[in-house]
Enzyme design. Structure first.
Site, PDB file in Angstrom:
ATOM      1  N   HIS A 156       0.821  -1.156  -0.104  1.00 47.68           N
ATOM      2  CA  HIS A 156       0.066   0.084   0.107  1.00 47.68           C
ATOM      3  C   HIS A 156       0.934   1.073   0.085  1.00 47.68           C
ATOM      4  O   HIS A 156       0.456   2.196   0.525  1.00 47.68           O
ATOM      5  CB  HIS A 156      -0.908   0.114   1.120  1.00 47.68           C
ATOM      6  N   SER A 277      12.803  20.387 -18.192  1.00 46.76           N
ATOM      7  CA  SER A 277      11.645  21.087 -18.584  1.00 46.76           C
ATOM      8  C   SER A 277      11.745  22.137 -19.451  1.00 46.76           C
ATOM      9  O   SER A 277      12.793  22.932 -19.389  1.00 46.76           O
ATOM     10  CB  SER A 277      11.054  21.493 -17.235  1.00 46.76           C
ATOM     11  N   LYS A 283      14.725  21.069 -13.586  1.00 47.26           N
ATOM     12  CA  LYS A 283      14.051  19.706 -13.652  1.00 47.26           C
ATOM     13  C   LYS A 283      14.881  18.873 -14.325  1.00 47.26           C
ATOM     14  O   LYS A 283      15.355  19.040 -15.479  1.00 47.26           O
ATOM     15  CB  LYS A 283      12.651  19.881 -14.407  1.00 47.26           C
ATOM     16  N   GLU A 290       7.721   7.480 -17.503  1.00 48.56           N
ATOM     17  CA  GLU A 290       6.153   7.457 -17.480  1.00 48.56           C
ATOM     18  C   GLU A 290       5.694   7.219 -19.035  1.00 48.56           C
ATOM     19  O   GLU A 290       4.452   6.655 -18.821  1.00 48.56           O
ATOM     20  CB  GLU A 290       6.279   9.099 -17.213  1.00 48.56           C
TER      21      GLU A 290
END
Ligand code: ARG
Length: 458
Positions: A156, A277, A283, A290
């Site tokens: 979890h 970015s 970044k 992803e």
């Protein structure tokens, strides 16, 4: 016969341009072209065996087909060709005249297209198996390397028990081993040749489908011609296998992306597998991971698309069946583009043993080990669970942790002072049953992965 009109004597004119466009599928034509040449050569030899085409004509047709196959696709396929099968037939007639027009006896595009598609997909399946093998190989190599790097194991997304990075990486590799097994089983079922089935019910020409199957490297011929032209199980099953594989890739990517969050810092991705970015100069984002994580939905969509095409379709060929290819092409190219990237991420990732170890020192990760120590001294597990739960509750209220227990408090619990038990290395070593996270067990698991990989590929 290839002279106008396209559909022969029953027709007086050409199809409408809009009708032609509705049926065009140039990607399929291009990808299947080499396989269509191979299948056509096998077929002409079947016609020769049956005495329909003379050996001289068969050789002339084979040579012409090879020549056509060597030409660039754009020179072979014209916009006015309905598909690659008719384009090849047209080219052949242009090369050889009446002799070329002999090839389409005893075959239909219905058996031909599905033969081409199986041949193409079997090749893709081999490439895919290689990519899965190298990803699983990299995972197990990195698992062996990190078998002694304790980290918090979670359920979890909350701290559960201490494990090691190697243990988690090995877990992911086992999923890929099953994918490889599935792919090998799929491949053996797919090696059935439909050629000779004709449009739906074979022909009167005395062809031998078993010989044709052998010529094309299939394991067996079809056993029922109607099944041969209607069946798309091989495409559907491929997408099911691909979909499960994509779920595995997605979950590997999800773990790596999470571990690379600054809050965890267990993994630093190589710069080459991150992106910046356009606005925020600081970044370095895990876009590659992803993307891989997101592809699973797309491939599941491909599986759904083909399921919808097939469900409810009466037996026999219907042009709906041309819609079998795009979802498969999409799944294949999606996997081809994402697997090497994921393998690269894993091979170049830097694992931060210190960050993992420091989180693995979280005392709550040892609550189960302590409960089990009580079980070993004779307490029923439920009782032990209750006792440790109560201690944790009290410690919480007192803003203390298990590390702050005094030797008296340990003694009250019936245990020797627990500092040794609250150690990441001892904790994983103690769970050294088969399949467990102890380093020697993880190394055994890596051996099992390597053995499975070499037995599946041989
Ligand atoms: N291009 C078709 C396909 O991909 C094969 C053609 C069969 N067409 C037909 N009208 N019987 O499935």
């Amino acid at each position: 016969m290839i002279d106008k009109p396209l559909w022969g004597g029953r027709f007086s004119g050409e199809p409408a341009e809009a009708a032609r466009l509705a049926g065009s599928n140039p990607e399929a034509d291009m990808l299947l072209a080499p396989h269509d040449i191979r299948a056509s050569i096998a077929h002409v030899r079947a016609l020769e065996d049956a005495g329909i085409v003379s050996p001289e004509d068969a050789t002339a047709i084979e040579q012409a087909l090879e020549k056509i196959g060597d030409r660039p696709f754009r020179d072979v396929f014209k916009a006015s060709d309905e598909d690659i099968h008719l384009a090849h037939e047209r080219n052949l007639a242009e090369e050889l005249g009446d002799v070329g027009a002999k090839i389409h006896a005893g075959r239909s595009r219905n058996d031909l297209v599905v033969t081409d598609f199986r041949l193409w997909l079997l090749e893709q399946g081999n490439d895919l198996a290689e990519s899965i093998g190298s990803l699983a190989g990299s995972l197990s190599a990195r698992a062996a390397e990190t078998a002694e790097m304790p980290m918090p194991g979670s359920t979890h997304n909350r701290p559960a028990q201490v494990v090691t990075m190697g243990y988690v990486l090995a877990a992911h590799a086992f999923g890929l081993v099953r994918d490889l097994e599935r792919l090998a089983q799929w491949s053996s079922r797919t090696r059935t040749s439909p050629l000779g089935a004709g449009a739906l019910a074979t022909s009167t020409l005395g062809l031998d489908p078993a010989k044709t199957a052998e010529r094309l490297g299939f394991d067996r011929p079809f056993l029922n011609a109607l099944d041969a032209v209607s069946d798309r199980d091989f495409a559907l099953e491929f997408l099911a296998v691909a979909s499960i594989l994509a779920v595995h890739l997605s979950r590997i990517a999800a773990d790596l992306a999470r571990w690379s969050e600054p809050a965890h810092g267990y993994v630093e991705l190589d710069e080459a597998f991150t992106t910046g970015s356009s606005m925020m100069p600081q970044k370095r984002n895990p876009d590659v991971l992803e993307l891989v994580r997101g592809k699973a939905g797309r491939i599941a969509g491909d599986l759904t698309a083909l399921t919808q095409v097939l469900a409810g379709l009466p037996s026999g060929y219907h042009r709906d069946l041309q819609e079998d290819k795009q979802p498969v092409f999409d799944a294949v190219s999606t996997l081809k583009n994402s697997m090497p990237a994921l393998t690269g991420c894993i091979e170049t990732a830097h694992f931060d043993a210190e960050r993992m170890r420091s989180d693995a020192e979280d005392p709550e990760l040892y609550a189960t080990d302590i409960a089990e120590a009580l079980v070993k001294s004779g307490l029923p597990f439920r009782e032990a669970h209750m006792r440790i739960g109560e201690v944790l509750k009290r410690l919480d209220e007192e803003k203390r942790t298990l590390r702050d227990l005094s030797s008296d408090e340990w003694a009250n619990l019936g245990l020797p002072a627990g500092s040794k038990m609250l150690d990441p290395d001892s904790s994983v070593r103690a769970r050294n049953m088969p399949g467990g996270p102890a380093p020697e067990r993880v190394l055994q698991q890596c051996d099992a992965i390597r053995a499975a990989l070499s037995s599946i590929s041989s």
